[in-house]
Enzyme design. Structure first.
Site, PDB file in Angstrom:
ATOM      1  N   ASN A  77      53.875 -19.541  36.087  1.00 30.27           N
ATOM      2  CA  ASN A  77      54.588 -19.457  35.636  1.00 30.27           C
ATOM      3  C   ASN A  77      54.929 -20.199  35.311  1.00 30.27           C
ATOM      4  OD1 ASN A  77      53.802 -21.815  36.760  1.00 30.27           O
ATOM      5  ND2 ASN A  77      55.458 -23.588  37.414  1.00 30.27           N
ATOM      6  N   GLU A 112      58.073 -21.833  32.563  1.00 30.15           N
ATOM      7  CA  GLU A 112      59.114 -21.912  32.503  1.00 30.15           C
ATOM      8  C   GLU A 112      60.213 -22.617  31.831  1.00 30.15           C
ATOM      9  OE1 GLU A 112      58.031 -26.516  34.458  1.00 30.15           O
ATOM     10  OE2 GLU A 112      58.201 -25.243  36.402  1.00 30.15           O
ATOM     11  N   CYS A 135      58.591 -16.764  37.782  1.00 35.65           N
ATOM     12  CA  CYS A 135      57.980 -17.818  38.996  1.00 35.65           C
ATOM     13  C   CYS A 135      56.337 -17.028  37.941  1.00 35.65           C
ATOM     14  CB  CYS A 135      58.113 -17.367  39.896  1.00 35.65           C
ATOM     15  SG  CYS A 135      58.344 -15.441  40.331  1.00 35.65           S
ATOM     16  N   GLU A 157      54.127 -14.864  40.829  1.00 36.16           N
ATOM     17  CA  GLU A 157      54.493 -13.915  40.663  1.00 36.16           C
ATOM     18  C   GLU A 157      54.698 -12.711  40.091  1.00 36.16           C
ATOM     19  OE1 GLU A 157      55.664 -16.257  42.190  1.00 36.16           O
ATOM     20  OE2 GLU A 157      54.957 -17.093  44.844  1.00 36.16           O
ATOM     21  N   CYS A 185      59.013 -17.742  47.371  1.00 34.66           N
ATOM     22  CA  CYS A 185      61.278 -18.101  47.502  1.00 34.66           C
ATOM     23  C   CYS A 185      61.650 -16.199  47.575  1.00 34.66           C
ATOM     24  CB  CYS A 185      61.748 -18.472  46.580  1.00 34.66           C
ATOM     25  SG  CYS A 185      62.144 -17.386  44.656  1.00 34.66           S
TER      26      CYS A 185
HETATM   27  N1  THU Z   1      56.923 -21.625  42.228  1.00 33.33           N
HETATM   28  C1  THU Z   1      56.378 -19.929  41.033  1.00 33.33           C
HETATM   29  O1  THU Z   1      55.948 -19.397  40.511  1.00 33.33           O
HETATM   30  N2  THU Z   1      55.407 -19.312  42.555  1.00 33.33           N
HETATM   31  C2  THU Z   1      56.692 -19.917  44.208  1.00 33.33           C
HETATM   32  O2  THU Z   1      56.249 -19.195  44.958  1.00 33.33           O
HETATM   33  C3  THU Z   1      57.361 -21.303  44.025  1.00 33.33           C
HETATM   34  C4  THU Z   1      57.778 -21.480  43.002  1.00 33.33           C
HETATM   35  C5  THU Z   1      57.379 -22.188  40.233  1.00 33.33           C
HETATM   36  C6  THU Z   1      58.662 -22.532  39.720  1.00 33.33           C
HETATM   37  C7  THU Z   1      58.833 -23.326  39.410  1.00 33.33           C
HETATM   38  O3  THU Z   1      58.160 -23.147  37.677  1.00 33.33           O
HETATM   39  C8  THU Z   1      58.041 -24.166  39.577  1.00 33.33           C
HETATM   40  O4  THU Z   1      56.895 -23.056  40.869  1.00 33.33           O
HETATM   41  C9  THU Z   1      58.974 -25.521  40.820  1.00 33.33           C
HETATM   42  O5  THU Z   1      59.437 -24.325  41.589  1.00 33.33           O
END
Ligand code: THU
Length: 132
Positions: A43, A45, A54, A56, A87
């Protein structure tokens, strides 16, 4: 299984490189394609929160950049008491490159804890045929 062990190792290594200064929640993902190649993502941010990506999405982008378009297995790993699952948006992104056999593996730092065919997690994906 050797290949899933490798997928777990690659996702776990990549998780360490996540850029998650806002949530402090590092996530790693690794995709195995039918050709046997592995693509990873973490991920990323952003100070403008909705601009974050994310893990994925990163792995899918790496797969596409390499010219592959089919996900056999995808593994997502995080350090969490509650096993994380992609998600809804993440599932839709995976579905674009999935078939009935595509498996989603959910892992914590110890290893894979649950595995599902994508249809179990996203039984009714948006699937209109809009391809030109
Ligand atoms: N996140 C992912 O990268 N993949 C997921 O399947 C769930 C959430 C990340 C997004 C964000 O940077 C952090 O987790 C908290 O939600």
């Amino acid at each position: 299984m050797v290949m899933l062990d490798t997928l777990f190792e690659k996702a776990s290594e990549t998780r360490k490189n996540a850029y998650a200064p806002y949530s402090s929640f590092n996530v790693g993902a690794a995709i195995l394609t039918p050709s046997g190649h592995i693509y990873v993502g973490a991920n990323v941010e952003n100070v403008s929160y909705p601009c974050g990506m994310c893990a994925e999405s990163g792995a899918i982008s790496a797969m596409i950049a390499a010219g592959e378009y089919q996900i056999a297995d995808i593994l997502i790993v995080a350090d969490s008491k509650n096993l994380i699952s992609p998600c809804g948006a993440g599932l839709q992104r995976i579905a674009e490159f999935a078939d009935d056999h595509t498996m989603i593996h959910l892992a914590d730092l110890e290893g894979i804890k649950q595995s599902y065919p994508i249809a179990k997690l996203l039984p009714v994906a948006f699937a209109e045929d809009l391809k030109k």
